[in-house]
Design a protein around this motif. Structure first.
Motif, mmCIF file in Angstrom:
data_model
loop_
_atom_site.group_PDB
_atom_site.id
_atom_site.type_symbol
_atom_site.label_atom_id
_atom_site.label_comp_id
_atom_site.label_asym_id
_atom_site.label_seq_id
_atom_site.Cartn_x
_atom_site.Cartn_y
_atom_site.Cartn_z
ATOM 1 N N ILE A 142 4.912 -36.867 27.129
ATOM 2 C CA ILE A 142 4.503 -35.871 28.107
ATOM 3 C C ILE A 142 2.987 -35.910 28.256
ATOM 4 C CG2 ILE A 142 6.443 -34.284 27.760
ATOM 5 C CD1 ILE A 142 4.565 -32.556 26.060
ATOM 6 N N SER A 143 2.531 -35.571 29.442
ATOM 7 C CA SER A 143 1.115 -35.325 29.685
ATOM 8 C C SER A 143 0.985 -33.874 30.134
ATOM 9 C CB SER A 143 0.569 -36.263 30.758
ATOM 10 O OG SER A 143 0.582 -37.603 30.312
ATOM 11 N N ILE A 144 -0.204 -33.314 29.956
ATOM 12 C CA ILE A 144 -0.384 -31.883 30.227
ATOM 13 C C ILE A 144 -1.537 -31.667 31.189
ATOM 14 C CG2 ILE A 144 -1.037 -29.660 29.195
ATOM 15 C CD1 ILE A 144 0.516 -30.415 26.741
ATOM 16 N N ILE A 145 -1.316 -30.757 32.131
ATOM 17 C CA ILE A 145 -2.371 -30.293 33.026
ATOM 18 C C ILE A 145 -2.946 -29.005 32.454
ATOM 19 C CG2 ILE A 145 -2.941 -29.533 35.364
ATOM 20 C CD1 ILE A 145 -0.565 -31.114 36.391
ATOM 21 N N TYR A 146 -4.263 -28.931 32.408
ATOM 22 C CA TYR A 146 -4.961 -27.739 31.935
ATOM 23 C C TYR A 146 -5.741 -27.142 33.101
ATOM 24 C CZ TYR A 146 -3.992 -29.812 27.371
ATOM 25 O OH TYR A 146 -3.369 -30.366 26.278
ATOM 26 N N LYS A 147 -5.885 -25.796 33.067
ATOM 27 C CA LYS A 147 -6.635 -25.107 34.110
ATOM 28 C C LYS A 147 -7.855 -24.431 33.494
ATOM 29 C CE LYS A 147 -6.217 -21.881 37.982
ATOM 30 N NZ LYS A 147 -5.327 -20.975 38.761
ATOM 31 N N TRP A 148 -8.953 -24.467 34.237
ATOM 32 C CA TRP A 148 -10.218 -23.892 33.779
ATOM 33 C C TRP A 148 -10.212 -22.376 34.029
ATOM 34 C CZ3 TRP A 148 -14.057 -25.656 30.883
ATOM 35 C CH2 TRP A 148 -15.309 -25.050 30.923
ATOM 36 N N ARG A 149 -10.203 -21.619 32.928
ATOM 37 C CA ARG A 149 -10.214 -20.168 33.009
ATOM 38 C C ARG A 149 -11.196 -19.618 31.984
ATOM 39 N NH1 ARG A 149 -3.669 -19.041 33.261
ATOM 40 N NH2 ARG A 149 -3.376 -19.483 35.498
ATOM 41 N N LYS A 150 -12.074 -18.756 32.455
ATOM 42 C CA LYS A 150 -13.068 -18.118 31.591
ATOM 43 C C LYS A 150 -13.829 -19.164 30.781
ATOM 44 C CE LYS A 150 -10.525 -13.776 31.239
ATOM 45 N NZ LYS A 150 -9.900 -12.780 30.309
ATOM 46 N N LYS A 151 -14.240 -20.214 31.478
ATOM 47 C CA LYS A 151 -15.060 -21.281 30.904
ATOM 48 C C LYS A 151 -14.357 -22.040 29.778
ATOM 49 C CE LYS A 151 -19.530 -19.266 32.114
ATOM 50 N NZ LYS A 151 -20.893 -18.935 31.634
ATOM 51 N N ARG A 152 -13.020 -22.128 29.869
ATOM 52 C CA ARG A 152 -12.251 -22.925 28.913
ATOM 53 C C ARG A 152 -11.028 -23.495 29.621
ATOM 54 N NH1 ARG A 152 -13.805 -22.164 23.715
ATOM 55 N NH2 ARG A 152 -11.881 -23.050 22.904
ATOM 56 N N PHE A 153 -10.565 -24.671 29.141
ATOM 57 C CA PHE A 153 -9.332 -25.232 29.661
ATOM 58 C C PHE A 153 -8.151 -24.674 28.873
ATOM 59 C CE2 PHE A 153 -11.989 -28.719 31.464
ATOM 60 C CZ PHE A 153 -11.499 -28.654 32.763
ATOM 61 N N ASP A 170 -12.343 -42.218 28.213
ATOM 62 C CA ASP A 170 -12.660 -41.881 29.598
ATOM 63 C C ASP A 170 -13.512 -40.624 29.616
ATOM 64 O OD1 ASP A 170 -12.519 -42.155 32.422
ATOM 65 O OD2 ASP A 170 -11.007 -40.575 32.492
ATOM 66 N N TRP A 171 -14.465 -40.590 30.552
ATOM 67 C CA TRP A 171 -15.362 -39.441 30.705
ATOM 68 C C TRP A 171 -15.273 -38.901 32.121
ATOM 69 C CZ3 TRP A 171 -18.733 -37.064 27.188
ATOM 70 C CH2 TRP A 171 -18.776 -37.651 25.921
ATOM 71 N N GLU A 172 -15.342 -37.592 32.234
ATOM 72 C CA GLU A 172 -15.435 -36.921 33.527
ATOM 73 C C GLU A 172 -16.540 -35.873 33.437
ATOM 74 O OE1 GLU A 172 -13.706 -37.299 36.487
ATOM 75 O OE2 GLU A 172 -12.830 -39.120 35.635
ATOM 76 N N ILE A 173 -17.240 -35.670 34.549
ATOM 77 C CA ILE A 173 -18.287 -34.662 34.621
ATOM 78 C C ILE A 173 -17.920 -33.687 35.725
ATOM 79 C CG2 ILE A 173 -20.736 -34.228 35.071
ATOM 80 C CD1 ILE A 173 -19.707 -37.649 33.958
ATOM 81 N N PHE A 174 -18.050 -32.378 35.451
ATOM 82 C CA PHE A 174 -17.752 -31.382 36.471
ATOM 83 C C PHE A 174 -18.721 -30.215 36.326
ATOM 84 C CE2 PHE A 174 -15.340 -30.107 32.781
ATOM 85 C CZ PHE A 174 -15.365 -28.718 32.782
ATOM 86 N N THR A 175 -18.807 -29.414 37.370
ATOM 87 C CA THR A 175 -19.696 -28.262 37.360
ATOM 88 C C THR A 175 -18.895 -26.989 37.562
ATOM 89 O OG1 THR A 175 -20.118 -28.384 39.728
ATOM 90 C CG2 THR A 175 -21.607 -29.602 38.288
ATOM 91 N N TYR A 176 -19.383 -25.921 36.948
ATOM 92 C CA TYR A 176 -18.833 -24.593 37.169
ATOM 93 C C TYR A 176 -20.007 -23.655 37.341
ATOM 94 C CZ TYR A 176 -16.391 -20.181 36.430
ATOM 95 O OH TYR A 176 -15.906 -18.907 36.577
#
Length: 677
Positions: free
Chosen positions: A355-366, A645-651
Motif C-alpha cells: 500500500i501507499s499512503i496519501i497525507y494531507k497538510w494540516r496545522k503545519k503537519r502531514f 527523492d526530494w520535494e520542496i513546497f511552501t505554506y
C-alpha cells in the motif's frame, strides 16, 4: 576577497587590444601579438570538477564561504600550453597583471610556487614565496617583496601588475608596493614550447601548501588600479567606495560602524549591512563584494515571493510510511489543500499487500488521508486535465518476468478521494511523466526490464478527448529505463530517458528525444553511469540537464570497489551547436534524484544519496548553490536518513523540504530558515 566575483563586470574591459599582422603575407610581426582576453588559469588547468588530477583536491571553507583547490606536496604536475591563452603570439606580452586568492598554511620549509611560465630550459615568469619574501621572477631576474600578508592563515588576494619599467604588488586591494625594474622588461621573450605550470615550479618541488581559490591572468598593467577602490573616500562620513559597474564608483556608509573605515569588503565583513547613498538601497557583504539586498523579487511559482537568503535547514516532522519509499509527490488541489503521496513497497517475502499512503497538510503537519493499493510502487505523478485531478502510479511488480498493472486514479470531487480510473499494462515500470503539447495531454511510462532483457519498449500515451482515457501514442525501445523528463526549448519538445543498466554494465548512454513530424525521434545520447534521474532547469538564458548517476557496476569496475561512488553530471545546452555538453561533474554517493529550486534570486540543486549512512563527506545529502563562474558549489550537508527523492513546497511564507526514506519506514519534513530580509 573574492576577486573572481569582483572582476566579473570589468574583466572584459581590462585587456590589451594587440593585433597580429602578417608581414609579406607569411610571417608574424614579432613586435605585435593577438588580442588576449582575461583567463582563469585554474579553470584552464582543471576544467572538469570531479575529474581531479593527481595531487589536487577540492575543499570548501565554511568559515569564509570559499571553494578552493588544495595541492599535495609531491604529486602536482598541472600545466597547459600558453597557446591556449596567447593565441597567435610569438612573444610574451610586455604589460600584464596576475591575481591570485590564497589561504596559506604557513609551513615554509622551502620556497613555494604559485605559478611558472616557461619551458624545460628557461623560466619566463614565476611567482614564489618563502617565510620572508614574495618573489616575482622574470627572465631569470628577481623582484622581492617582504611577505607580510600570507602569515596569518587567512584568505588574501595578491596581484602583480607589470609594465615595461616597474612591477606593483597589491595585497587585499589595500597595500600597494611598487618597485622600479633595474632593467626594463624585455621587449622580446619568445614563447617557444612554453607552458603555464600551476602550484609548482617543477614536479615534486616547491608546491603551494594551502588553498588557492583564483589565479587570473589579465592583459594590461593597470588591472589592479581598475579592480580595487581608492583607499581614501572623497567625503567625510562615507565609509567606502566600491566599483559597482565599470567606470562608476558608489559611496556607501556602514551601519553601526564605530567610525570611518577605508577597507574594502573582506571575508571578515561577510554578513555586514551597508547603505548605498547613490542607489538609496541596502547592501550586504557576500563573498568579498557588496551585493544589493533583494526585495520584492518575483520567484518561480514553486517557491514564490521569497527575497530572503537560505541560512539553514532543520528537522520539522517524522512521517511513518508502510515501507521504504523511493518517491514522494507533493501536490495541491484547489480548495482542498496540500497533499503528499509516498511510493512505498514492502519486502517481496512479506505476506502483506503493498500500500501507499496519501497525507494531507494540516496545522503545519502531514497527517494520514487515504490508503492506496499498489504493487511495489516506484513513482507517483499528479496532473490535471480539464479541471480534473489525476494521480498515476508506476508499479514495478513483484517480478521482472511478469507483466503488471500501473494505475491512474481520478479525484472524486464529491467524496474527496482518489478512485481508480484506468489501468495500463507495464513491465517493471519505474516512472510516469505527464506533459502537454499544443493543448493535448500525454503520459509517458518507463519500463525497466522484461524478464531477463533490459531492452523493452517504454511507452507514451495520449489523452483521447473522445474516449476520455489514455491511448497508446508511441513506443520507444529503451534499456533499463528509470526516468522520463519532458522539457521545452525554443518551441521544440524533448523527452530525456535516464537509462541505468543493460544487463552487464551501468556505463551506458541515456537518450534525449525530440518531437518531429508528430513522433519522438532520437536527438542526442549522453554518457551516464547507472542514471536514475534527469532534472531540467534554467538559470537566466542558460539551459541545463542534471543527471543523477546511482551505481557503478560492470567491466569498468571489475573489482567492484566503491560501487556507490559515482560522478553525477550537469550538462549545458550549447545553443550554437544545438547539443548538450558536459558543464560540471559532482561526486555523489548513489545519487538517485536531483531537485532544482529557486529561492528569491538564488538557485540550488539538492542531490539525494540513497546509500547515505550518516557518514562524513560525500555520503551526506548535499545542497549546491549556483555561483556563476564558480558553477555549483556545495553550501549545505545534511545528516539525514537514506533518501531517494526530494520535494520542496511552501505554506504561507514558510519553505519546507520533504524527502522519502529509501531504506526505512520513516521519512521526514525539514524546514528552511532564512537570514532576515
Amino acid at each position: 576577497m573574492d576577486l573572481l566575483l569582483m572582476f566579473k563586470n570589468i574583466l572584459f574591459l581590462l585587456y590589451l587590444n594587440f593585433k597580429c599582422e602578417k608581414v609579406n603575407g607569411n610571417t608574424l610581426d614579432p613586435t605585435l601579438c593577438a588580442g588576449i582576453l582575461p583567463a582563469d588559469l585554474l579553470e584552464e588547468s582543471i576544467p572538469k570538477y570531479g575529474f581531479l588530477p593527481s595531487g589536487v583536491s577540492v575543499l570548501y571553507d565554511t568559515n569564509s564561504h570559499a571553494h578552493a583547490y588544495r595541492f599535495s606536496r609531491n604529486n602536482v604536475d598541472l600545466q597547459f600550453p600558453v597557446s591556449k591563452i596567447f593565441k597567435n603570439c610569438l612573444f610574451f606580452p610586455d604589460e600584464f597583471s596576475i591575481f591570485f586568492v590564497i589561504k596559506h598554511e604557513s609551513v615554509y620549509d622551502k620556497k613555494e610556487c604559485i605559478l611558472r611560465i616557461g619551458n624545460k630550459n628557461s623560466t619566463l615568469v614565476s611567482i614564489q614565496f618563502s617565510r620572508k619574501y614574495i618573489i616575482f621572477t622574470y627572465n631569470n631576474r628577481k623582484v622581492q617583496y617582504r611577505n607580510f600578508a600570507l602569515k596569518d592563515k587567512k584568505w588574501h588576494s595578491v596581484g602583480f601588475s607589470v609594465s615595461s619599467t616597474d612591477i606593483t604588488m597589491t595585497t587585499d586591494c589595500i597595500n600597494k608596493r611598487r618597485k622600479r625594474l633595474k632593467r626594463k622588461w624585455p621587449s622580446i621573450l619568445p614563447l617557444n614550447n612554453s607552458t603555464f605550470q600551476i602550484a609548482s615550479c617543477a614536479p615534486g618541488h616547491g608546491v603551494t601548501l594551502g588553498q588557492i581559490k583564483d589565479l587570473i591572468f589579465i592583459p594590461g598593467a593597470d588591472a589592479a588600479v581598475r579592480a580595487c577602490p581608492p583607499k581614501t573616500p572623497q567625503h567625510r562620513h562615507l565609509d567606502n567606495r566600491l566599483p559597482a559597474v565599470p567606470g562608476r564608483l558608489i559611496d556607501i556608509y556602514r551601519i553601526g560602524s564605530p567610525g570611518p573605515r577605508w577597507d574594502d569588503c573582506t571575508w571578515t565583513d561577510v554578513g555586514n549591512i551597508a547603505y548605498d547613498l547613490h542607489a538609496k538601497s541596502l547592501k550586504v557583504c557576500v563573498n568579498g563584494i557588496w551585493q544589493h539586498v533583494t526585495v520584492n523579487i518575483q520567484a518561480p511559482s514553486k517557491v514564490p515571493n521569497l527575497p530572503r537568503r537560505l541560512d539553514y535547514i532543520d528537522f520539522h516532522q517524522d512521517i511513518r510510511t508502510p515501507g521504504p519509499s523511493i518517491d514522494v509527490e507533493v501536490f495541491t488541489i484547489k480548495g482542498e489543500g496540500i497533499f503528499a503521496v509516498f511510493a512505498s513497497s514492502r519486502p517481496k517475502k512479506s505476506r502483506k499487500k503493498d500500500i501507499s499512503i496519501i497525507y494531507k497538510w494540516r496545522k503545519k503537519r502531514f497527517v494520514f488521508y487515504q490508503r492506496m493499493d499498489t504493487d511495489a510502487a516506484q513513482c507517483w505523478k499528479f496532473f490535471t486535465i480539464d479541471n480534473n485531478f489525476f494521480l498515476a502510479v508506476a508499479n514495478y511488480g513483484k517480478a521482472s518476468g511478469v507483466q503488471s498493472n500501473s494505475t491512474i486514479y481520478k479525484w472524486h470531487k464529491r467524496r474527496k478521494k482518489f478512485k481508480e480510473f484506468q489501468t495500463i499494462l507495464t513491465w517493471t515500470a519505474r516512472d510516469f511523466e505527464h506533459f502537454v503539447i499544443n493543448d493535448e495531454n500525454y503520459l509517458a511510462v518507463t519500463n525497466y526490464a522484461k524478464g531477463a532483457s533490459h531492452k523493452v519498449d517504454s511507452e507514451i500515451y495520449k489523452w483521447s478527448t473522445k474516449l476520455r482515457r489514455f491511448e497508446l501514442f508511441q513506443s520507444l525501445l529503451t534499456t533499463g529505463a528509470y526516468d522520463w523528463t519532458y522539457f521545452r526549448v525554443n518551441g521544440y519538445h524533448f523527452l530525456a530517458a535516464a537509462q541505468a543498466f543493460d544487463g552487464f554494465s551501468t556505463l551506458i548512454d541515456s537518450n534525449i528525444y525530440v518531437l518531429q513530424d508528430k513522433k519522438f525521434v532520437l536527438f542526442q545520447t549522453i554518457e551516464t553511469n547507472g542514471a536514475t534521474d534527469v532534472e531540467f532547469f534554467k538559470i537566466g538564458d542558460s539551459i541545463f540537464l542534471a543527471v543523477a548517476n546511482a551505481y557503478n557496476y560492470g567491466p569498468q569496475n571489475i573489482n567492484k570497489k566503491q560501487e556507490y561512488f559515482t560522478n553525477s553530471t550537469i550538462y549545458k545546452l550549447d545553443k550554437g551547436r544545438r547539443v548538450f555538453k558536459t558543464f560540471q561533474t559532482i561526486q555523489t554517493f548513489s545519487a538517485v534524484d536531483w531537485e532544482f529550486v529557486t529561492i528569491g534570486d538564488e538557485h540550488f540543486l539538492i542531490v539525494s544519496n540513497a546509500q547515505n549512512r550518516a557518514l562524513e563527506g560525500d555520503h551526506l545529502t548535499s545542497i549546491y548553490k549556483w555561483r556563476g563562474v564558480e558553477k555549483f558549489v556545495r553550501v549545505h550537508q545534511m545528516d539525514v536518513l537514506p533518501n531517494a527523492d526530494w520535494e520542496i513546497f511552501t505554506y504561507k511564507k514558510d519553505v519546507y523540504f520533504l524527502y522519502s526514506n529509501a531504506k526505512g519506514k520513516t521519512s521526514q519534513v525539514l524546514k528552511a530558515y532564512f537570514m532576515p530580509p
